[in-house]
Design a protein around this motif. Structure first.
Motif, PDB file in Angstrom:
ATOM      1  N   LEU A   1      24.722  47.838  37.626  1.00 16.15           N
ATOM      2  CA  LEU A   1      26.086  48.367  37.577  1.00 16.15           C
ATOM      3  C   LEU A   1      26.063  49.883  37.713  1.00 16.15           C
TER       4      LEU A   1
ATOM      5  N   TRP B   1      29.164  36.343  43.810  1.00 17.58           N
ATOM      6  CA  TRP B   1      28.523  35.506  44.833  1.00 17.58           C
ATOM      7  C   TRP B   1      29.509  35.204  45.969  1.00 17.58           C
TER       8      TRP B   1
ATOM      9  N   TYR C   1      38.672  33.829  27.893  1.00 16.63           N
ATOM     10  CA  TYR C   1      37.769  34.572  28.778  1.00 16.63           C
ATOM     11  C   TYR C   1      38.521  35.772  29.358  1.00 16.63           C
TER      12      TYR C   1
ATOM     13  N   GLY D   1      33.767  48.640  36.482  1.00 13.87           N
ATOM     14  CA  GLY D   1      33.035  47.404  36.177  1.00 13.87           C
ATOM     15  C   GLY D   1      33.515  46.277  37.074  1.00 13.87           C
ATOM     16  N   SER D   2      33.438  45.058  36.573  1.00 13.73           N
ATOM     17  CA  SER D   2      33.889  43.910  37.375  1.00 13.73           C
ATOM     18  C   SER D   2      35.351  44.101  37.752  1.00 13.73           C
TER      19      SER D   2
ATOM     20  N   GLN E   1      26.090  44.865  43.309  1.00 12.87           N
ATOM     21  CA  GLN E   1      26.925  43.913  42.563  1.00 12.87           C
ATOM     22  C   GLN E   1      28.283  43.878  43.259  1.00 12.87           C
TER      23      GLN E   1
HETATM   24  N1  EPU Z   1      25.946  37.304  42.282  1.00  9.25           N
HETATM   25  C1  EPU Z   1      25.733  37.372  43.631  1.00  9.25           C
HETATM   26  N2  EPU Z   1      26.017  38.542  44.280  1.00  9.25           N
HETATM   27  C2  EPU Z   1      26.488  39.632  43.640  1.00  9.25           C
HETATM   28  C3  EPU Z   1      26.710  39.561  42.247  1.00  9.25           C
HETATM   29  C4  EPU Z   1      26.439  38.381  41.587  1.00  9.25           C
HETATM   30  O1  EPU Z   1      25.310  36.426  44.257  1.00  9.25           O
HETATM   31  O2  EPU Z   1      26.720  40.644  44.303  1.00  9.25           O
HETATM   32  C5  EPU Z   1      25.674  36.039  41.569  1.00  9.25           C
HETATM   33  C6  EPU Z   1      24.228  35.795  41.240  1.00  9.25           C
HETATM   34  O3  EPU Z   1      24.000  34.426  41.443  1.00  9.25           O
HETATM   35  C7  EPU Z   1      24.122  36.063  39.755  1.00  9.25           C
HETATM   36  C8  EPU Z   1      25.498  35.646  39.281  1.00  9.25           C
HETATM   37  O4  EPU Z   1      26.361  36.002  40.358  1.00  9.25           O
HETATM   38  O5  EPU Z   1      23.123  35.308  39.190  1.00  9.25           O
HETATM   39  C9  EPU Z   1      25.943  36.333  38.023  1.00  9.25           C
HETATM   40  O6  EPU Z   1      25.884  37.746  38.200  1.00  9.25           O
HETATM   41  P1  EPU Z   1      25.803  38.735  36.946  1.00  9.25           P
HETATM   42  O7  EPU Z   1      24.785  38.271  35.999  1.00  9.25           O
HETATM   43  O8  EPU Z   1      25.683  40.124  37.481  1.00  9.25           O
HETATM   44  O9  EPU Z   1      27.174  38.520  36.211  1.00  9.25           O
HETATM   45  P2  EPU Z   1      28.669  38.388  36.731  1.00  9.25           P
HETATM   46  O10 EPU Z   1      29.115  37.005  36.511  1.00  9.25           O
HETATM   47  O11 EPU Z   1      28.787  38.938  38.108  1.00  9.25           O
HETATM   48  C10 EPU Z   1      29.724  38.900  34.394  1.00  9.25           C
HETATM   49  C11 EPU Z   1      30.725  39.840  33.800  1.00  9.25           C
HETATM   50  C12 EPU Z   1      30.122  41.223  33.604  1.00  9.25           C
HETATM   51  C13 EPU Z   1      28.927  41.095  32.682  1.00  9.25           C
HETATM   52  C14 EPU Z   1      27.923  40.115  33.320  1.00  9.25           C
HETATM   53  C15 EPU Z   1      26.753  39.830  32.425  1.00  9.25           C
HETATM   54  C16 EPU Z   1      32.892  39.023  34.518  1.00  9.25           C
HETATM   55  C17 EPU Z   1      34.080  39.257  35.389  1.00  9.25           C
HETATM   56  N3  EPU Z   1      31.900  39.908  34.643  1.00  9.25           N
HETATM   57  O12 EPU Z   1      29.418  39.379  35.702  1.00  9.25           O
HETATM   58  O13 EPU Z   1      31.105  42.034  32.963  1.00  9.25           O
HETATM   59  O14 EPU Z   1      28.310  42.352  32.462  1.00  9.25           O
HETATM   60  O15 EPU Z   1      28.581  38.848  33.571  1.00  9.25           O
HETATM   61  O16 EPU Z   1      27.127  38.983  31.392  1.00  9.25           O
HETATM   62  O17 EPU Z   1      32.889  38.079  33.746  1.00  9.25           O
HETATM   63  C18 EPU Z   1      32.867  43.607  33.314  1.00  9.25           C
HETATM   64  O18 EPU Z   1      33.629  42.783  32.803  1.00  9.25           O
HETATM   65  O19 EPU Z   1      33.280  44.729  33.740  1.00  9.25           O
HETATM   66  C19 EPU Z   1      31.469  43.271  33.491  1.00  9.25           C
HETATM   67  C20 EPU Z   1      30.611  44.087  34.126  1.00  9.25           C
END
Ligand code: EPU
Length: 339
Positions: free
Chosen positions: A228, A277, A164, A238-239, A298
């Motif tokens: 994003l 989160w 990962y 990004g993240s 985000q």
């Molecule tokens: N959430 C919150 N608050 C926030 C953001 C997220 O509560 O401000 C919670 C929500 O419950 C949401 C969950 O987090 O359902 C997941 O959020 P999201 O779908 O936006 O995905 P993520 O886990 O925050 C990961 C990747 C992203 C990728 C998305 C979609 C990592 C570090 N990040 O984000 O990758 O686009 O999933 O698959 O794994 C990147 O690596 O730069 C990147 C943007």
């Protein structure tokens, strides 16, 4: 092959941080790269290879030779079998251009990875992933130039040690190789991956009746654009953090305290928790601290509103790590390379 001195890196990092490179040069082929590495001025310095600059945070001037990868070209090398095609891309191609190529040629496997910033060569370094798909799912091999010998070496999937947001190039092999091309195995007959909740909902909202690579790609682009920030408008990488993995036991305890905590099983003993989160719960989402802050939509994304210093962003990142540790007992790790 022009070598610039004390050049600003601002156009070359999506955070838009104005650090200076001791030397800056770009290469468009393996031969140009070899020639650069043999240049005495370059040889005397540490090297930093940049593709799209979408995963770095500069906190100081870079006392190195910064080499910009511009090796282009996408070719279908051969039919792997009746259902698959091998596609090889120069490592300096923009990742999304490779996705667009796959859509134009009706080749499946990377449509869920639409609009990920960065270059093809950077994709295997951290095994890019989004919406239920990772690079490793279509990856076959890559070629990389070994810095010590100037030889081009082939790495198969196993040798890349993908995890990962991980690969051997972030660990044992860090700094030893420069990826020059990447080969993927794409499908001619497609299996669509819409399991990631938001994709299904978006396809329904768009009233898509028949699934296609383009429909999925458009859905992913729509989701990404809604959450994003576009680096062309707002500096970011990004993240900023990886989503942490914790034990199921720790997850259960947290769940009893915070019933809303989301978690995705990694294996029977481990859960992945969205860092966004955790950060939001600590009150950081949308925080503006002068010229930098935490994105409003985000919380996993740190942003430069213009003129931020890399060190300020780094300090914010460490404050966030500290507060998540205090509240949840979970250590966040940056995903971005802090230089
Ligand atoms: N959430 C919150 N608050 C926030 C953001 C997220 O509560 O401000 C919670 C929500 O419950 C949401 C969950 O987090 O359902 C997941 O959020 P999201 O779908 O936006 O995905 P993520 O886990 O925050 C990961 C990747 C992203 C990728 C998305 C979609 C990592 C570090 N990040 O984000 O990758 O686009 O999933 O698959 O794994 C990147 O690596 O730069 C990147 C943007």
């Amino acid at each position: 092959m022009t070598i610039q001195r004390k050049a600003s890196l601002q156009p070359y990092n999506t955070f838009g941080i104005d650090a200076k490179a001791h030397l800056l040069a770009e290469f468009t082929s393996v031969d140009e790269l070899r020639a650069l590495l043999q240049n005495p001025e370059v040889q005397a310095l540490p090297k930093l290879i940049l593709g799209g600059g979408s995963n770095v945070l500069f906190t100081q001037n870079v006392e190195a030779a910064v080499l910009l990868n511009r090796i282009k070209g996408i070719t279908q090398t051969q039919e792997a079998d009746a259902k698959h095609v091998l596609v090889t891309s120069g490592s300096g191609e923009t990742w999304h251009d490779l996705v667009l190529y796959s859509l134009e040629h009706d080749l499946g496997g990377i449509e869920n990875l639409s609009l990920i910033p960065g270059t093809v060569g950077a994709a295997p370094l951290q095994n890019i992933g989004a919406y239920g798909v990772e690079l490793k799912d279509t990856f076959v091999s890559l070629e990389a130039l070994e810095m010590a010998t100037g030889e081009v070496v082939l790495f198969n999937k196993e040798q890349c040690g993908f995890g990962y947001r991980e690969s051997v190039f972030k660990k044992e092999a860090k700094g030893n190789y420069i990826v020059t091309s990447v080969t993927l195995r794409l499908t001619k007959e497609h299996t669509y991956n819409t399991t990631y909740g938001a994709i299904q909902d978006t396809l329904e909202q768009q009233q898509v009746k028949e699934l296609s690579l383009k429909a999925i790609s458009e859905a992913v682009c729509r989701i990404r654009r809604s959450k994003l920030p576009d680096p062309a408008q707002l500096g970011n990488a990004g993240s900023f953090f990886k989503n942490p993995e914790i034990s199921l036991a720790q997850f259960e305890i947290l769940k009893s305290q915070y019933p809303g905590i989301p978690g995705y099983p990694v294996n029977p003993e481990t859960m992945k928790v969205p860092a966004g989160w955790l950060i939001e719960q600590c009150g950081w989402k949308g925080k503006v601290l002068g010229r930098h802050g935490v994105h409003k939509d985000q919380a996993l994304v740190l942003v430069n509103y213009g003129g931020a210093a890399g060190n300020d962003v780094k300090a914010l990142a460490y404050e966030i790590i500290h507060s998540v540790q205090e509240k949840f007992g979970i250590s966040l790790t940056p995903e971005v390379n802090i230089i």
